[in-house]
Design a protein around this motif. Structure first.
Motif, PDB file in Angstrom:
ATOM      1  N   SER A 157      38.150  45.223  46.101  1.00  0.00           N
ATOM      2  CA  SER A 157      36.851  44.688  45.677  1.00  0.00           C
ATOM      3  C   SER A 157      37.043  43.548  44.679  1.00  0.00           C
ATOM      4  O   SER A 157      36.289  42.564  44.698  1.00  0.00           O
ATOM      5  CB  SER A 157      35.972  45.792  45.068  1.00  0.00           C
ATOM      6  OG  SER A 157      36.457  46.220  43.811  1.00  0.00           O
ATOM      7  N   LEU A 158      38.046  43.652  43.830  1.00  0.00           N
ATOM      8  CA  LEU A 158      38.338  42.572  42.883  1.00  0.00           C
ATOM      9  C   LEU A 158      38.810  41.318  43.616  1.00  0.00           C
ATOM     10  O   LEU A 158      38.441  40.188  43.257  1.00  0.00           O
ATOM     11  CB  LEU A 158      39.403  43.017  41.882  1.00  0.00           C
ATOM     12  CG  LEU A 158      38.958  44.028  40.826  1.00  0.00           C
ATOM     13  CD1 LEU A 158      40.158  44.556  40.058  1.00  0.00           C
ATOM     14  CD2 LEU A 158      37.963  43.393  39.867  1.00  0.00           C
ATOM     15  N   ALA A 159      39.635  41.518  44.641  1.00  0.00           N
ATOM     16  CA  ALA A 159      40.132  40.379  45.412  1.00  0.00           C
ATOM     17  C   ALA A 159      38.989  39.674  46.145  1.00  0.00           C
ATOM     18  O   ALA A 159      38.873  38.446  46.114  1.00  0.00           O
ATOM     19  CB  ALA A 159      41.198  40.843  46.398  1.00  0.00           C
ATOM     20  N   VAL A 160      38.135  40.462  46.790  1.00  0.00           N
ATOM     21  CA  VAL A 160      37.003  39.879  47.520  1.00  0.00           C
ATOM     22  C   VAL A 160      36.018  39.236  46.532  1.00  0.00           C
ATOM     23  O   VAL A 160      35.533  38.118  46.754  1.00  0.00           O
ATOM     24  CB  VAL A 160      36.294  40.952  48.365  1.00  0.00           C
ATOM     25  CG1 VAL A 160      35.011  40.392  48.985  1.00  0.00           C
ATOM     26  CG2 VAL A 160      37.229  41.468  49.452  1.00  0.00           C
ATOM     27  N   GLY A 161      35.744  39.938  45.437  1.00  0.00           N
ATOM     28  CA  GLY A 161      34.836  39.386  44.436  1.00  0.00           C
ATOM     29  C   GLY A 161      35.359  38.103  43.833  1.00  0.00           C
ATOM     30  O   GLY A 161      34.606  37.148  43.616  1.00  0.00           O
ATOM     31  N   GLY A 162      36.665  38.062  43.572  1.00  0.00           N
ATOM     32  CA  GLY A 162      37.256  36.841  43.040  1.00  0.00           C
ATOM     33  C   GLY A 162      37.142  35.691  44.018  1.00  0.00           C
ATOM     34  O   GLY A 162      36.919  34.539  43.623  1.00  0.00           O
ATOM     35  N   ALA A 163      37.286  35.993  45.303  1.00  0.00           N
ATOM     36  CA  ALA A 163      37.142  34.951  46.327  1.00  0.00           C
ATOM     37  C   ALA A 163      35.705  34.417  46.357  1.00  0.00           C
ATOM     38  O   ALA A 163      35.479  33.208  46.452  1.00  0.00           O
ATOM     39  CB  ALA A 163      37.532  35.504  47.693  1.00  0.00           C
ATOM     40  N   ILE A 164      34.731  35.326  46.266  1.00  0.00           N
ATOM     41  CA  ILE A 164      33.328  34.898  46.242  1.00  0.00           C
ATOM     42  C   ILE A 164      33.062  34.038  45.014  1.00  0.00           C
ATOM     43  O   ILE A 164      32.445  32.956  45.103  1.00  0.00           O
ATOM     44  CB  ILE A 164      32.391  36.119  46.266  1.00  0.00           C
ATOM     45  CG1 ILE A 164      32.510  36.862  47.599  1.00  0.00           C
ATOM     46  CG2 ILE A 164      30.941  35.693  46.012  1.00  0.00           C
ATOM     47  CD1 ILE A 164      31.771  38.181  47.643  1.00  0.00           C
ATOM     48  N   ASP A 165      33.526  34.493  43.846  1.00  0.00           N
ATOM     49  CA  ASP A 165      33.338  33.721  42.618  1.00  0.00           C
ATOM     50  C   ASP A 165      33.966  32.342  42.736  1.00  0.00           C
ATOM     51  O   ASP A 165      33.407  31.335  42.286  1.00  0.00           O
ATOM     52  CB  ASP A 165      33.954  34.459  41.431  1.00  0.00           C
ATOM     53  CG  ASP A 165      33.045  35.552  40.881  1.00  0.00           C
ATOM     54  OD1 ASP A 165      31.864  35.610  41.276  1.00  0.00           O
ATOM     55  OD2 ASP A 165      33.525  36.350  40.048  1.00  0.00           O
ATOM     56  N   GLY A 166      35.169  32.291  43.322  1.00  0.00           N
ATOM     57  CA  GLY A 166      35.864  31.016  43.455  1.00  0.00           C
ATOM     58  C   GLY A 166      35.110  30.039  44.338  1.00  0.00           C
ATOM     59  O   GLY A 166      34.996  28.842  44.014  1.00  0.00           O
TER      60      GLY A 166
END
Length: 209
Positions: free
Chosen positions: A167-176
């Motif tokens: 979830s952190l990886a996906v969330g970081g991608a969305i934020d980026g």
């Protein structure tokens, strides 16, 4: 010192008071999204609303109280939008896809709200702009996604992995992607959402031998 209205629940306010508070919150969102948090003073909010500073203080005791109310409204609307679209899906895979698309779609349609969130929840390097307790709790921000991923695992739809980490990886991608879009508005967010969905599904679905 609290204002006369700060300690009252919304249902005890008159129609006029609720309308005025809504106006002040919308003005605050406008100013934070265009000028930034530091430049959004009570005087600026009052001028934007066509009111006196005293009138603003009648409804909100301080800039902090008013900006927190603005942030709370933004987050409430954002959360409701995403939750509604996820709840419409009964299949775990479809729910995750709906989550990713809703996260991008809401921000695409509500640029002002994105600015408020980034201004008030993200550190500017000096730590002076952090106004919300726990705003650095990155894992907490993506807890809803982690729960969707864990539910999919329990249903046997997703491969074994740590839901929090993914979830952190996906969330970081969305934020980026959103961060890049804010700086470069010509980015095709619809195409970016497609890529984010593909990225997420590749990360969570069973691997073929």
């Amino acid at each position: 010192m609290a204002s006369r209205r700060d300690d009252r629940s919304a249902d005890t306010l008159t129609f006029t008071e609720r309308a005025r508070r809504k106006q002040l919150i919308e003005c605050t969102i406008d100013l934070i999204s265009t000028r930034g948090y530091p430049a959004t003073s009570l005087a600026a909010i009052a001028e934007h609303a066509g009111l006196s500073k005293a009138a603003v203080l009648y409804h909100f005791a301080s800039k902090d109280n008013l900006t927190q109310a603005a942030l709370a409204q933004v987050l409430e609307e954002f959360t409701a939008y995403v939750s509604e679209r996820v709840a419409a899906e009964s299949d775990p895979r479809a729910a995750v896809v709906a989550y990713v698309r809703a996260m991008v779609g809401y921000q695409q349609a509500n640029r002002r709200h994105v600015r408020v969130i980034t201004e008030m929840l993200l550190d500017d390097g000096g730590g002076t702009r952090l106004k919300t307790p726990g705003s650095h709790d990155t894992a907490g921000r993506w807890q809803a996604l982690a729960e969707l991923l864990a539910a999919g695992q329990r249903a046997g739809r997703f491969r074994p992995f740590d839901p929090t980490v993914v979830s952190l990886a996906v969330g970081g991608a969305i934020d980026g992607v959103i961060s890049h879009w804010l700086a470069h508005p010509d980015l095709d967010l619809d195409a970016a959402a497609d890529e984010l969905v593909a990225f997420t599904l590749h990360a969570i679905e069973p691997r073929t031998p």
